[in-house]
Design an enzyme around this catalytic site. Structure first.
Site, short mmCIF file in Angstrom:
data_model
loop_
_atom_site.label_atom_id
_atom_site.label_comp_id
_atom_site.label_asym_id
_atom_site.label_seq_id
_atom_site.Cartn_x
_atom_site.Cartn_y
_atom_site.Cartn_z
N HIS A 38 0.84 -1.20 0.00
CA HIS A 38 0.00 0.00 0.00
C HIS A 38 0.87 1.26 0.00
CE1 HIS A 38 -3.53 2.44 0.87
NE2 HIS A 38 -2.96 2.92 1.95
N ALA A 39 1.93 1.25 0.79
CA ALA A 39 2.84 2.40 0.86
C ALA A 39 3.51 2.64 -0.48
CB ALA A 39 3.88 2.18 1.96
#
Length: 108
Positions: free
Chosen positions: A77-78
């Protein structure tokens, strides 16, 4: 996932989010023909990207030294946030150029 790995992922998300927000504000400023404001906001976005890039580079270098980083959903996600922020800043720069051309044509 240990606390340090979460901190790295969350720092990437934070920096990428700041870059994206600044890029979107830069586009808004350019749309209003406030080009100096837009340039300043793009500069802020680039500073946030540099910070995110440094975090990412540190993580990659640690893995190259054999300190494997766990691959999990929050890190994916990052990285997704960072990719989108990079694209947002590139788009903001292009929009700034386009709005400058529009302003020139409007003032002719």
């Amino acid at each position: 996932m240990n606390d340090e790995a979460y901190e790295v992922a969350l720092q990437l998300i934070l920096d990428a989010g700041d870059a994206h927000s600044s890029a979107m504000l830069a586009i808004q400023a350019a749309r209003e023909f406030r080009f100096e404001d837009a340039e300043g906001l793009i500069g802020q976005a680039e500073a946030s990207l540099t910070s995110a890039h440094n975090v990412q580079t540190d993580t990659i270098q640690a893995e190259a030294r054999g300190e494997s980083a766990p691959l999990n959903l929050i890190m994916v996600h990052a990285q997704d946030h960072l990719t989108m922020a990079l694209m947002s800043v590139d788009n903001a720069k292009e929009c700034l150029n386009i709005y400058r051309m529009i302003a020139e044509l409007k003032n002719k």
